[in-house]
Design a protein around this motif. Structure first.
Motif, mmCIF file in Angstrom:
data_model
loop_
_atom_site.group_PDB
_atom_site.id
_atom_site.type_symbol
_atom_site.label_atom_id
_atom_site.label_comp_id
_atom_site.label_asym_id
_atom_site.label_seq_id
_atom_site.Cartn_x
_atom_site.Cartn_y
_atom_site.Cartn_z
ATOM 1 N N TRP A 14 0.845 -1.192 0.000
ATOM 2 C CA TRP A 14 0.000 0.000 0.000
ATOM 3 C C TRP A 14 0.882 1.244 0.000
ATOM 4 N N ASP A 15 0.714 2.083 -1.011
ATOM 5 C CA ASP A 15 1.541 3.279 -1.171
ATOM 6 C C ASP A 15 0.633 4.500 -1.186
ATOM 7 N N VAL A 16 0.653 5.260 -0.082
ATOM 8 C CA VAL A 16 -0.200 6.450 0.013
ATOM 9 C C VAL A 16 0.274 7.540 -0.943
ATOM 10 N N SER A 17 1.572 7.643 -1.129
ATOM 11 C CA SER A 17 2.112 8.718 -1.966
ATOM 12 C C SER A 17 1.684 8.580 -3.413
ATOM 13 N N GLY A 18 1.274 7.392 -3.828
ATOM 14 C CA GLY A 18 0.869 7.211 -5.217
ATOM 15 C C GLY A 18 -0.578 7.540 -5.493
ATOM 16 N N ILE A 19 -1.333 7.997 -4.475
ATOM 17 C CA ILE A 19 -2.756 8.310 -4.656
ATOM 18 C C ILE A 19 -2.911 9.757 -5.087
ATOM 19 N N ASP A 20 -3.645 9.983 -6.145
ATOM 20 C CA ASP A 20 -3.951 11.335 -6.615
ATOM 21 C C ASP A 20 -5.284 11.770 -6.001
ATOM 22 N N PRO A 21 -5.297 12.732 -5.075
ATOM 23 C CA PRO A 21 -6.557 13.122 -4.429
ATOM 24 C C PRO A 21 -7.617 13.606 -5.409
ATOM 25 N N ASP A 54 -8.339 12.435 -8.362
ATOM 26 C CA ASP A 54 -9.000 11.319 -9.036
ATOM 27 C C ASP A 54 -9.532 10.273 -8.069
ATOM 28 N N ALA A 55 -9.278 10.419 -6.775
ATOM 29 C CA ALA A 55 -9.670 9.402 -5.799
ATOM 30 C C ALA A 55 -11.136 9.553 -5.407
ATOM 31 N N PRO A 56 -11.802 8.471 -5.023
ATOM 32 C CA PRO A 56 -13.181 8.562 -4.506
ATOM 33 C C PRO A 56 -13.239 9.367 -3.217
#
Length: 462
Positions: free
Chosen positions: A164-171, A173-175
């Motif tokens: 699980w990589d939090v840094s790879g989440i784009d806020p 585009d995220a739900p």
């Protein structure tokens, strides 16, 4: 002669909706205690003075109250029931031909104006204030506990924590639930409650906690935390957290502070289970808040093999030492330092030990330390708070306090079995908090309707 039911068509009908709602109906009793007068004023800054009139926010709140009070979990079904049921129409002020909002409207209000204005919290506090004014809150003793509620996620749609990589989440585009998870990473109720990471993380609701605390298959869940007054089981505060002990203890402290701030009520004593018996929490209750803790301790110093337990040693606060049953002293250090601060441990835990010569010559060595050369006792940084909890556990009132603690568990059982909140419908920390707050509103309203019915007032007046 056998009668035949007929419904002849009529051009005009004389229909009184008020007369068709029974006098003792649950919603008629609840309507007396639901305070929604300040809703429009609180939401006024979130509306424009131009455009078409919106759906009345009071109608949305009343429909949500019906759903949670009567255990109608589906919003589609709730809209159908309000459309068909005369009592529901009366409670919502719709009349006989009023239009029921579409089910999608609830999402718009809850994720928008209600959340931005913290409206549901205001409605909950108004309900608690009504309970106080009706004399249902004594304020002398509180009980606190937490219960797992399964999150609305699929267990298979998850990732191991190592991947699980939090840094790879784009806020962008995220739900919504993922964005809320990113916002609470530094909140002690969720991401920052403990450095320990869960084994798995859900893709659709990463703030939920992977836990096997139910002694069965592991699930993703949240913890519903209740702080109740033990007189009539009124919920004085509610908080949503991850299902972690540290987060639940922190929520208890938050709720106690918030209750005192909102209603100027601070309990004389608090009852809880062993999960709240950490030395830090007991010190916070006793030293900072002045609350007597009726909380059982996990005390590993008590022995069952016939040797001396920790309680057999007498603590001497003035001389900073323990005295054994034979009258010998257990000291933290036997050296004299020019700087007394060198004696203080860095971790906060201190060890008190007797010398080998004393223990070897002691006639009770076989009952004290048969397998070691010397006897030592560890003392926590807040051991005085633990000692106070031990004294409270020995008091005659402790059995009554422990019996009152079960009232919280009864509320959780009512929440899941009667109101149907065994599994969440909303995702994300904010959605879960909304669900728990609405459920607490419903339970307090039902409590008011049961203990302060209008029929009782009429009988007393006569």
């Amino acid at each position: 002669m056998m009668g035949v039911q007929e419904a002849p068509a009529r051009l005009f009908y004389d229909f009184d909706l008020e007369a068709h709602v029974p006098a003792g109906h649950l919603l008629r009793e609840i309507d007396r205690f639901l305070d929604v007068c300040a809703i429009r004023q609180q939401l006024a800054p979130h509306y424009s003075h131009l455009g078409r009139p919106s759906i009345d926010p009071e109608l949305i709140v009343r429909m949500l109250v019906i759903g949670y009070v009567l255990g109608i979990r589906s919003e589609r079904r709730l809209c159908d029931e309000v459309h068909l049921n005369l009592a529901y129409r009366w409670f919502c002020r719709l009349g006989i031909d009023g239009k029921v909002p579409d089910h999608s409207t609830f999402s718009k209000y809850r994720h928008g104006k209600f959340r931005d204005s913290d409206l549901l919290r205001s409605v909950f506090e108004a309900t608690v204030a009504r309970c106080i004014s009706e004399g249902l809150v004594g304020g002398h003793g509180f009980a606190v506990d937490a219960s797992l509620v399964e999150a609305d996620v699929d267990r298979m749609n998850s990732t191991a924590q190592a991947d699980w990589d939090v840094s790879g989440i784009d806020p962008d585009d995220a739900p919504r639930a993922v964005r809320e998870y990113l916002d609470v990473l530094d909140d002690k109720a969720f991401g920052a409650s403990t450095p320990v990471k869960p084994k798995f993380t859900s893709h659709s609701d990463p703030a939920s906690q992977w836990t096997a605390a139910r002694k069965g298959p592991a699930i993703f869940a949240y913890s519903n935390n209740y702080l109740i007054d033990t007189d009539h089981s009124v919920i004085v505060d509610v908080e949503a957290t991850r299902s972690i002990r540290q987060a639940e203890v922190g929520a208890a402290q938050t709720m106690i502070d918030r209750t005192e701030d909102r209603f100027s009520i601070k309990p004389d004593w608090l009852v809880a289970d062993t999960a709240y018996g950490s030395a830090e929490n007991l010190a916070w209750l006793t030293k900072r808040r002045g609350i007597i803790p009726f909380i059982p301790l996990v005390d590993k110093g008590e022995r069952t093999d016939g040797t001396f337990s920790r309680s057999d040693f007498e603590w001497d606060e003035d001389n900073d030492r323990y005295t054994c049953p034979e009258g010998q002293h257990l000291l933290q250090s036997r050296r004299n330092y020019s700087d007394p601060r060198r004696k203080e441990p860095k971790t906060g835990r201190r060890r008190y030990r007797a010398t080998k010569a004393i223990c070897d010559a002691c006639p009770s060595k076989s009952k004290c330390c048969p397998n070691t050369n010397t006897r030592f006792i560890g003392r926590e940084e807040h051991e005085d708070a633990r000692d106070l909890a031990r004294l409270a556990a020995q008091s005659p009132f402790n059995p009554k306090a422990q019996a009152k603690r079960k009232k919280v568990e009864m509320l959780f059982a009512h929440l899941k079995r009667i109101l149907g909140l065994g599994r969440l419908r909303l995702r994300g920390p904010c959605g879960v908090q909304d669900e728990f707050t609405l459920a607490a509103i419903a339970q307090n309203l039902r409590k008011l309707a049961k203990l302060r019915p209008k029929t009782h007032e009429t009988t007393v007046a006569i």
